[in-house]
Design a protein around this motif. Structure first.
Motif, mmCIF file in Angstrom:
data_model
loop_
_atom_site.group_PDB
_atom_site.id
_atom_site.type_symbol
_atom_site.label_atom_id
_atom_site.label_comp_id
_atom_site.label_asym_id
_atom_site.label_seq_id
_atom_site.Cartn_x
_atom_site.Cartn_y
_atom_site.Cartn_z
ATOM 1 N N TRP A 190 -1.080 -4.697 -5.248
ATOM 2 C CA TRP A 190 -0.812 -6.165 -5.013
ATOM 3 C C TRP A 190 -0.796 -6.850 -6.371
ATOM 4 N N LEU A 191 -1.386 -6.113 -7.484
ATOM 5 C CA LEU A 191 -1.677 -6.805 -8.890
ATOM 6 C C LEU A 191 -1.022 -6.111 -9.841
ATOM 7 N N CYS A 192 -1.010 -4.916 -9.907
ATOM 8 C CA CYS A 192 -0.757 -4.270 -11.220
ATOM 9 C C CYS A 192 0.494 -4.125 -11.701
ATOM 10 N N PRO A 193 1.013 -4.677 -12.830
ATOM 11 C CA PRO A 193 2.268 -5.106 -13.171
ATOM 12 C C PRO A 193 3.023 -3.685 -13.359
ATOM 13 N N PHE A 194 2.530 -2.618 -13.818
ATOM 14 C CA PHE A 194 3.155 -1.457 -14.037
ATOM 15 C C PHE A 194 3.512 -0.826 -12.583
#
Length: 285
Positions: free
Chosen positions: A101-105
């Motif tokens: 849900w949050l990790c850009p990579f």
């Protein structure tokens, strides 16, 4: 836009609010850098306003006199406990949910996977490599590899592996000032080649970095075995495999609903034709 993609987009934006950095080619050094981003996110990205938790762990472990400072209760060394506490609290609460849900990579890998309809499988056994990356590059080398006793070490995961750092900081800074900030050489060439290989792999397979190399995912995997947020599969399951088809990490949740590989994206819940999969909070009573 899908709800999860919308959350991932907002998360990436909130972690990169210093857009002026792209014009100046300078790294933001404001007070918000004292706080870690809940995902793989380079501290040295020109627009970054938050610290990378993996980078923070390495920097503390590599600091001169870390071990004596920890024994003496020095503030700098004790910061390690705060960073670990932050990461483990997330893991114990929701497992690897930040990966989904949050990790850009992780978001970037999801986008790249959309370029192909069929993806090459990744052997489940390869997942053990991420724990080796955590143990060796994040912990052992920064802590033990020093030019002489008492000297500072290096953040070896950032220095030799991290593709997010190469893409978010290495390439932009090199393009901005031609090597004045970041010196070109073997390590830069190696990391660039590794980043390109991981990007290409992310097109061919689904989330390969998350599944095989990410130390942050490894840490959350360990804590996630005891997380309060859990997936469940009822006896209505017919083992059709539809959940694996929609899963970003191709996890067979009907076999191991509490597996450390699950990133809690929730996509399998509406995809199950039998309504056998659910997600909820574990009872603490």
């Amino acid at each position: 836009m899908r709800p999860r993609s919308a959350v991932q987009t907002v998360s990436a934006i909130l972690g990169n609010l210093y857009l002026e950095g792209w014009l100046k080619g300078a790294v933001y050094a404001g007070g918000s850098k004292a706080f870690c981003f809940p995902g793989l996110h380079c501290y040295s990205c020109p627009s970054s306003v938050l610290a990378c938790p993996v980078g923070a762990l390495q920097s503390i472990l590599a600091a001169p006199g870390f071990a004596p400072g920890l024994m003496a209760g020095e503030r700098g060394s004790l910061t390690l406990l705060a960073v670990l506490g932050f990461l483990l609290a997330i893991g114990f609460l929701a497992g690897r949910a930040p990966c989904a849900w949050l990790c850009p990579f992780g978001f970037l890998q999801d986008l790249l996977a959309r370029l192909r309809r069929r993806h090459a499988p990744i052997p489940e056994a390869w997942g053990a490599a991420r724990f080796a990356v955590l143990a060796v590059f994040v912990i052992a080398l920064p802590l033990a590899l020093r030019p002489f006793p008492g000297a500072g070490g290096d953040p070896w995961f950032c220095k030799a592996v991290c593709p997010a750092g190469t893409m978010e900081a290495g390439w932009p800074l090199m393009a901005f000032d031609g090597g004045a900030t970041l010196q070109p050489g073997f390590l830069f060439a190696w990391k660039s080649a590794l980043a390109v290989a991981i990007l290409a792999w992310s097109v061919a397979s689904r989330r390969p970095f998350c599944r095989v190399l990410c130390p942050l995912g490894a840490l959350w995997s360990l804590a996630g075995r005891f997380s309060l947020r859990r997936m469940s599969v009822s006896d209505r399951c017919v083992s059709c495999g539809r959940c694996r088809t929609v899963c970003p990490v191709e996890h067979e949740i009907w076999r191991r609903p509490r597996s450390q590989d699950c990133i809690r994206c929730g996509q399998c819940v509406p995809a199950c034709p039998a309504g056998a999969i659910s997600e909820g909070w574990r009872s603490t009573g």
